[in-house]
Design a protein around this motif. Structure first.
Motif, PDB file in Angstrom:
ATOM      1  N   ARG A 273      30.433  43.326  28.883  1.00  8.47           N
ATOM      2  CA  ARG A 273      30.667  41.891  28.720  1.00  8.47           C
ATOM      3  C   ARG A 273      31.918  41.707  27.856  1.00  8.47           C
ATOM      4  NH1 ARG A 273      26.693  39.067  30.974  1.00  8.47           N
ATOM      5  NH2 ARG A 273      24.578  39.921  31.073  1.00  8.47           N
TER       6      ARG A 273
ATOM      7  N   THR B 232      39.956  33.771  25.932  1.00 12.18           N
ATOM      8  CA  THR B 232      40.276  33.909  27.361  1.00 12.18           C
ATOM      9  C   THR B 232      41.762  34.157  27.586  1.00 12.18           C
ATOM     10  OG1 THR B 232      40.486  31.514  27.597  1.00 12.18           O
ATOM     11  CG2 THR B 232      38.323  32.488  28.064  1.00 12.18           C
TER      12      THR B 232
ATOM     13  N   SER C 136      38.940  44.585  35.921  1.00  9.43           N
ATOM     14  CA  SER C 136      37.777  45.475  35.846  1.00  9.43           C
ATOM     15  C   SER C 136      38.059  46.885  36.343  1.00  9.43           C
ATOM     16  CB  SER C 136      36.601  44.869  36.631  1.00  9.43           C
ATOM     17  OG  SER C 136      36.153  43.675  36.018  1.00  9.43           O
TER      18      SER C 136
ATOM     19  N   SER D  57      35.658  37.136  41.915  1.00  3.63           N
ATOM     20  CA  SER D  57      35.802  36.463  40.628  1.00  3.63           C
ATOM     21  C   SER D  57      35.371  35.012  40.778  1.00  3.63           C
ATOM     22  CB  SER D  57      37.253  36.514  40.137  1.00  3.63           C
ATOM     23  OG  SER D  57      37.640  37.823  39.787  1.00  3.63           O
TER      24      SER D  57
ATOM     25  N   HIS E  27      33.961  33.305  37.457  1.00  2.00           N
ATOM     26  CA  HIS E  27      34.024  32.766  36.106  1.00  2.00           C
ATOM     27  C   HIS E  27      35.450  32.292  35.828  1.00  2.00           C
ATOM     28  CE1 HIS E  27      33.896  32.557  31.734  1.00  2.00           C
ATOM     29  NE2 HIS E  27      32.583  32.741  31.764  1.00  2.00           N
TER      30      HIS E  27
ATOM     31  N   GLU F  20      36.624  40.179  38.670  1.00  2.00           N
ATOM     32  CA  GLU F  20      35.581  40.002  37.659  1.00  2.00           C
ATOM     33  C   GLU F  20      34.499  41.053  37.883  1.00  2.00           C
ATOM     34  OE1 GLU F  20      32.012  36.794  36.636  1.00  2.00           O
ATOM     35  OE2 GLU F  20      33.806  36.120  37.717  1.00  2.00           O
TER      36      GLU F  20
ATOM     37  N   SER G  22      32.706  46.023  36.309  1.00  2.00           N
ATOM     38  CA  SER G  22      32.737  44.599  35.997  1.00  2.00           C
ATOM     39  C   SER G  22      32.981  44.390  34.515  1.00  2.00           C
ATOM     40  CB  SER G  22      31.432  43.911  36.392  1.00  2.00           C
ATOM     41  OG  SER G  22      31.466  42.531  36.017  1.00  2.00           O
ATOM     42  N   GLN G  23      33.828  43.410  34.207  1.00  2.00           N
ATOM     43  CA  GLN G  23      34.049  42.989  32.829  1.00  2.00           C
ATOM     44  C   GLN G  23      33.116  41.836  32.444  1.00  2.00           C
ATOM     45  OE1 GLN G  23      35.827  44.540  30.689  1.00  2.00           O
ATOM     46  NE2 GLN G  23      37.877  45.069  31.391  1.00  2.00           N
ATOM     47  N   ASN G  24      32.170  41.505  33.312  1.00  2.00           N
ATOM     48  CA  ASN G  24      31.268  40.392  33.018  1.00  2.00           C
ATOM     49  C   ASN G  24      29.854  40.727  33.477  1.00  2.00           C
ATOM     50  OD1 ASN G  24      30.595  37.870  32.008  1.00  2.00           O
ATOM     51  ND2 ASN G  24      31.079  36.790  33.913  1.00  2.00           N
TER      52      ASN G  24
END
Length: 357
Positions: A178, A186, A201, A230, A232, A241, A260-262
């Motif tokens: 996360r 951001t 990512s 993506s 978000h 994402e 994934s970075q989320n």
């Protein structure tokens, strides 16, 4: 074939160490959280190197951090570094800036005849990575893939080489985190294509299973396929994402990876062969206790071992190579293979087609 007991014996031994004595003095270029919280403490634990110079956008900031570390003798601005200030105070540089400016610091370090440890991915684009390798032809250049010195990964590679799992068939790998919980801004460089490169990512996380699969198999990719998504708002400028991608290796071996970075933090690598399977879970995050599970026939064993600092192992390996005047690996040419694969993965996602390498 290697006996399992032979692999577990001396599990964390440094099979790469030459025994050369000395101390490599390192200039840390880039003072982000990774350098301050991971790299510098790792070097403080090191047997073969020490931090002597810090390089940042702000000299006062560099000096403030320097004052907290006994071995650091100088804090520089980026301009001061390029001008050669304090160049006699370090033997090597560690580059941990945003991807798109690795080249300029590597080129300056090479001009000063300094060994270079450059964070992965080695640059933002293939073209700039090729320029970096060309600029560093006359000095040792190592790309900072810490999995290459991670004991669990090295033992897995040894088991694959010795045929413990039979012929490799497939690898599944994943790395997720996360990002916005780690840094809620951001407007950070990992979400800026001009600084990060092709995406967020796969460039930052997916490269771990990609490169580790290459290392374990001792093979280079032939083709790739990918899909990305993506939604978000923070990821509006990057395609990935979340992402999944396939990397095809010689002899019909495929690697399927997700990044994934989320998403919740997770990392694993599973290597399946005709006779057995190896599983590293967790594996890629430096602060998680790594485990290696080995399965073949009636054997099903999970090894808990005395953990080694991944970063310290990496720095000591690099320093050992500098002291012994031995070419380090992974080198720039190795890093270029990944850069070309990364470019192809993003191209495959955009075109919805397999891309050959």
């Amino acid at each position: 074939m290697t006996e399992l007991s032979d692999v577990f014996e001396g599990f964390t031994g440094r099979d790469w160490q030459t025994g050369e004595e000395g101390t490599v003095r390192i200039a840390m270029v880039g003072l982000g959280w990774w350098t301050k919280e991971k790299a510098m403490p790792a070097v403080e634990r090191s047997e073969l190197c020490e931090t002597t110079v810090l390089v940042s956008s702000d000299e006062e900031r560099a000096m403030a951090v320097a004052d907290q570390h006994e071995t650091v003798v100088e804090g520089l601005t980026y301009e001061g570094f390029h001008d050669g200030k304090a160049r006699e105070e370090y033997d090597a540089v560690y580059i941990a800036t945003p991807n798109a400016v690795h080249l300029e610091y590597a080129a300056t370090a090479a001009e000063f005849d300094k060994a270079i440890l450059c964070e992965k991915p080695m640059e933002a684009t293939v073209e700039r990575a090729e320029e970096l390798v060309e600029a560093c032809e006359s000095v040792p250049l190592m790309i900072a893939y810490r999995m290459h010195t991670e004991p669990a990964v090295r033992r897995a590679r040894e088991l694959v080489r010795e045929g413990f799992i039979g012929d490799p068939v497939a690898i599944h790998g994943a790395m997720t985190q996360r990002l916005l919980e780690m840094n809620p801004d951001t407007d950070q460089w990992r979400l800026d294509p001009d600084l990060a490169g092709y995406g967020a990512s796969v460039m930052d996380l997916g490269i771990y299973p990609l490169n580790t699969a290459r290392f374990v198999l001792d093979r280079d990719p032939q083709s790739v396929g990918a899909s990305m998504h993506s939604s978000h708002e923070a990821f509006a400028d990057v395609a990935d994402e979340r992402a999944s991608f396939r990397v095809d290796f010689p002899d019909g071996v495929s690697t399927v990876c997700t990044a994934s970075q989320n998403a919740a933090q997770s990392s694993h690598l599973r290597i399946t062969g005709t006779e057995g399977e190896l599983e590293l879970d967790p594996v890629f995050f430096p602060d998680e206790p790594r485990k290696l599970r080995v399965r073949r026939g009636d054997v099903d064993a999970t090894l808990d071992f005395d953990q080694r600092s991944q970063m310290t192992e990496e720095f000591d390996y690099f320093a050992d190579r500098v002291l012994s005047e031995t070419e380090p690996h992974p080198d720039g040419e190795h890093g270029l293979v990944d850069m070309r694969a990364l470019e192809a993965i993003y191209e495959a996602a955009e075109s919805d087609a397999t891309v050959s390498l």
